[in-house]
Design a protein around this motif. Structure first.
Motif, PDB file in Angstrom:
ATOM      1  N   GLY A  50       0.882  -1.203   0.175  1.00 56.39           N
ATOM      2  CA  GLY A  50       0.159   0.015   0.149  1.00 56.39           C
ATOM      3  C   GLY A  50       0.844   1.364  -0.120  1.00 56.39           C
ATOM      4  O   GLY A  50       0.283   2.170  -0.133  1.00 56.39           O
ATOM      5  N   GLN A  51       2.171   1.057   0.513  1.00 54.23           N
ATOM      6  CA  GLN A  51       2.847   2.118   0.280  1.00 54.23           C
ATOM      7  C   GLN A  51       3.632   2.664  -1.290  1.00 54.23           C
ATOM      8  O   GLN A  51       3.366   1.704  -1.723  1.00 54.23           O
ATOM      9  N   GLU A  52       3.888   3.877  -1.391  1.00 54.87           N
ATOM     10  CA  GLU A  52       4.469   4.354  -2.701  1.00 54.87           C
ATOM     11  C   GLU A  52       5.672   3.996  -2.589  1.00 54.87           C
ATOM     12  O   GLU A  52       6.592   4.185  -1.472  1.00 54.87           O
TER      13      GLU A  52
ATOM     14  N   SER B  64       3.903   4.873 -13.077  1.00 52.52           N
ATOM     15  CA  SER B  64       4.474   6.146 -13.539  1.00 52.52           C
ATOM     16  C   SER B  64       6.115   6.179 -13.789  1.00 52.52           C
ATOM     17  O   SER B  64       6.806   5.629 -13.037  1.00 52.52           O
ATOM     18  N   VAL B  65       6.509   6.849 -14.890  1.00 53.83           N
ATOM     19  CA  VAL B  65       7.925   7.150 -14.946  1.00 53.83           C
ATOM     20  C   VAL B  65       8.031   8.595 -15.204  1.00 53.83           C
ATOM     21  O   VAL B  65       7.018   9.442 -15.727  1.00 53.83           O
ATOM     22  N   GLU B  66       9.177   9.018 -14.923  1.00 53.98           N
ATOM     23  CA  GLU B  66       9.705  10.476 -15.008  1.00 53.98           C
ATOM     24  C   GLU B  66      11.255  10.510 -15.443  1.00 53.98           C
ATOM     25  O   GLU B  66      11.869   9.680 -14.714  1.00 53.98           O
ATOM     26  N   ARG B  67      11.318  11.728 -16.086  1.00 56.49           N
ATOM     27  CA  ARG B  67      12.936  12.098 -16.134  1.00 56.49           C
ATOM     28  C   ARG B  67      12.841  13.494 -15.844  1.00 56.49           C
ATOM     29  O   ARG B  67      12.708  14.433 -16.654  1.00 56.49           O
ATOM     30  N   PRO B  68      13.074  13.753 -14.396  1.00 55.09           N
ATOM     31  CA  PRO B  68      13.074  14.889 -13.798  1.00 55.09           C
ATOM     32  C   PRO B  68      13.968  15.817 -14.107  1.00 55.09           C
ATOM     33  O   PRO B  68      13.863  17.145 -14.078  1.00 55.09           O
TER      34      PRO B  68
ATOM     35  N   ILE C 273       5.812   3.429  -8.106  1.00 56.78           N
ATOM     36  CA  ILE C 273       4.411   2.455  -8.054  1.00 56.78           C
ATOM     37  C   ILE C 273       3.626   3.356  -6.852  1.00 56.78           C
ATOM     38  O   ILE C 273       4.430   3.318  -5.757  1.00 56.78           O
ATOM     39  N   ARG C 274       2.571   3.724  -6.973  1.00 56.23           N
ATOM     40  CA  ARG C 274       1.800   4.609  -6.217  1.00 56.23           C
ATOM     41  C   ARG C 274       1.278   3.703  -4.771  1.00 56.23           C
ATOM     42  O   ARG C 274       1.422   4.080  -3.625  1.00 56.23           O
ATOM     43  N   SER C 275       0.801   2.562  -4.947  1.00 55.85           N
ATOM     44  CA  SER C 275       0.161   1.665  -4.016  1.00 55.85           C
ATOM     45  C   SER C 275       0.606   0.296  -4.268  1.00 55.85           C
ATOM     46  O   SER C 275      -0.114  -0.707  -4.958  1.00 55.85           O
ATOM     47  N   THR C 276       1.818   0.032  -3.386  1.00 52.20           N
ATOM     48  CA  THR C 276       2.274  -1.321  -3.949  1.00 52.20           C
ATOM     49  C   THR C 276       1.538  -2.468  -3.461  1.00 52.20           C
ATOM     50  O   THR C 276       0.767  -2.683  -2.275  1.00 52.20           O
ATOM     51  N   LYS C 277       1.610  -3.647  -4.277  1.00 53.95           N
ATOM     52  CA  LYS C 277       0.757  -4.939  -3.864  1.00 53.95           C
ATOM     53  C   LYS C 277       1.926  -5.845  -3.740  1.00 53.95           C
ATOM     54  O   LYS C 277       3.060  -5.970  -4.195  1.00 53.95           O
ATOM     55  N   LEU C 278       1.417  -7.085  -3.039  1.00 53.82           N
ATOM     56  CA  LEU C 278       2.476  -8.126  -2.907  1.00 53.82           C
ATOM     57  C   LEU C 278       3.021  -8.552  -4.055  1.00 53.82           C
ATOM     58  O   LEU C 278       4.337  -9.065  -4.251  1.00 53.82           O
ATOM     59  N   GLU C 279       2.427  -8.546  -5.276  1.00 54.66           N
ATOM     60  CA  GLU C 279       2.761  -9.261  -6.315  1.00 54.66           C
ATOM     61  C   GLU C 279       3.618  -8.291  -7.145  1.00 54.66           C
ATOM     62  O   GLU C 279       4.078  -8.563  -8.173  1.00 54.66           O
ATOM     63  N   ASP C 280       3.877  -6.955  -6.597  1.00 56.05           N
ATOM     64  CA  ASP C 280       4.934  -6.150  -7.247  1.00 56.05           C
ATOM     65  C   ASP C 280       6.299  -6.542  -6.743  1.00 56.05           C
ATOM     66  O   ASP C 280       7.223  -5.919  -7.420  1.00 56.05           O
TER      67      ASP C 280
ATOM     68  N   ASP D  73      22.149  -3.135 -12.598  1.00 52.05           N
ATOM     69  CA  ASP D  73      22.025  -4.446 -11.829  1.00 52.05           C
ATOM     70  C   ASP D  73      20.901  -4.493 -11.003  1.00 52.05           C
ATOM     71  O   ASP D  73      20.566  -5.508 -10.502  1.00 52.05           O
ATOM     72  N   GLY D  74      19.831  -3.563 -11.191  1.00 48.42           N
ATOM     73  CA  GLY D  74      18.619  -3.852 -10.718  1.00 48.42           C
ATOM     74  C   GLY D  74      18.382  -3.240  -9.332  1.00 48.42           C
ATOM     75  O   GLY D  74      19.357  -3.146  -8.400  1.00 48.42           O
ATOM     76  N   THR D  75      17.064  -3.197  -8.988  1.00 49.13           N
ATOM     77  CA  THR D  75      16.711  -2.918  -7.369  1.00 49.13           C
ATOM     78  C   THR D  75      15.673  -4.144  -7.043  1.00 49.13           C
ATOM     79  O   THR D  75      14.667  -4.294  -7.810  1.00 49.13           O
ATOM     80  N   ARG D  76      16.100  -4.850  -5.915  1.00 51.53           N
ATOM     81  CA  ARG D  76      15.067  -5.951  -5.570  1.00 51.53           C
ATOM     82  C   ARG D  76      14.317  -5.455  -4.807  1.00 51.53           C
ATOM     83  O   ARG D  76      14.359  -4.774  -3.656  1.00 51.53           O
ATOM     84  N   LEU D  77      12.972  -5.354  -5.213  1.00 48.95           N
ATOM     85  CA  LEU D  77      11.687  -4.818  -4.298  1.00 48.95           C
ATOM     86  C   LEU D  77      10.978  -5.988  -3.649  1.00 48.95           C
ATOM     87  O   LEU D  77      10.513  -6.800  -4.184  1.00 48.95           O
ATOM     88  N   SER D  78      10.918  -5.723  -2.424  1.00 50.33           N
ATOM     89  CA  SER D  78      10.379  -6.832  -1.347  1.00 50.33           C
ATOM     90  C   SER D  78       8.955  -5.894  -0.776  1.00 50.33           C
ATOM     91  O   SER D  78       9.094  -5.003  -0.233  1.00 50.33           O
ATOM     92  N   ILE D  79       7.728  -6.404  -1.187  1.00 53.18           N
ATOM     93  CA  ILE D  79       6.781  -5.832  -0.388  1.00 53.18           C
ATOM     94  C   ILE D  79       6.259  -6.818   0.698  1.00 53.18           C
ATOM     95  O   ILE D  79       5.918  -7.897   0.435  1.00 53.18           O
ATOM     96  N   LEU D  80       5.942  -6.195   1.701  1.00 50.88           N
ATOM     97  CA  LEU D  80       5.456  -7.132   3.000  1.00 50.88           C
ATOM     98  C   LEU D  80       4.330  -6.725   3.200  1.00 50.88           C
ATOM     99  O   LEU D  80       3.472  -5.754   2.897  1.00 50.88           O
TER     100      LEU D  80
END
Lengths: 113, 109
Positions: free
Chosen positions: A16-18, A66-70, A79-86, A106-113
């Motif tokens: 649920g967090q961004e 969403s993506v941005e090149r600021p 990712i606005r509201s993360t889900k477990l499957e993200d 090399d990537g970012t490992r994203l773990s949603i709890l």
């Protein structure tokens, strides 16, 4: 040799967090991409970005993404509201021009709890 | 599916032997790219072969492309333990790469 850099290397977030994943593509590259790889599965395309707009996006890339090149160097995936499957490894890539290879970070490992 | 599909899924060879893996695809391509991924790491670009090319070499790597059969192969000669990794082919169109499931190569010392 220039490389694509991604930060953080590992991100742990409550459901649920961004979350914002950051990438610095190779400096003279014009095309930018995000892919993801769920553990044990194929690398999947999310979105491509060129000339400050999205060129193509996959079905995965829904309204929560969403993506941005600021500025002239960073390329972010939100990712606005993360889900477990993200939960996945997220890769940023860039290339210089048509018919040129994409170079991956090399990537970012994203773990949603 | 537009994805490249690799064959075999897994390959185990002795150091010094050659490793060959194949990739098939279903739609037309601008080019086809091969990548290596070590466990838990990013994708390292190996070779790009354009649709009007038939063969390319880079060091111990040789890639062939047969557009009539919609297939490509990657040959690693004189393999080393450091070649242990997963290898992916990726079909490129104007906007994205479409990856297959990869071939996991284990080189035994």
């Amino acid at each position: 040799e220039p490389e694509v850099t991604q930060t953080p290397s590992h991100q742990v977030t409550q459901m649920g967090q961004e979350v914002i994943l950051r990438c610095v593509p190779i400096s003279n590259h014009l095309y930018f991409y995000w892919y993801r790889q769920i553990l044990g599965q194929k690398v999947e395309f999310l979105v491509s970005f060129y000339n400050n707009e999205i060129s193509e996006k996959s079905e995965i890339f829904d309204d929560q993404f969403s993506v941005e090149r600021p500025d002239g160097s960073n390329f972010t995936l939100k990712i606005r509201s993360t889900k477990l499957e993200d939960s996945a490894m997220y890769f940023c890539a860039s290339r210089w021009g048509s018919d040129q290879p994409q170079h991956f970070g090399d990537g970012t490992r994203l773990s949603i709890l | 599916s537009q994805q490249g599909e690799e064959d075999p899924q897994a390959l185990s060879i002795q150091e010094g032997e050659n490793a060959t893996m194949n990739c098939s695809y279903k739609t037309s391509i601008n080019n086809l790219q091969w990548y290596r991924q070590n466990s838990g790491r990013g994708l390292v670009h190996l070779i790009l072969i354009r649709s009007n090319e038939r063969e390319k070499h880079s060091g111990r790597l040789r890639v062939t492309l047969d557009t009539s059969k919609k297939s490509s192969s990657l040959l690693i000669t004189a393999s080393r333990a450091a070649d242990t990794a997963s290898y992916f082919c990726a079909r490129a169109n104007d906007y994205k790469l479409s990856f297959g499931a990869g071939t996991t190569v284990t080189v035994r010392a």
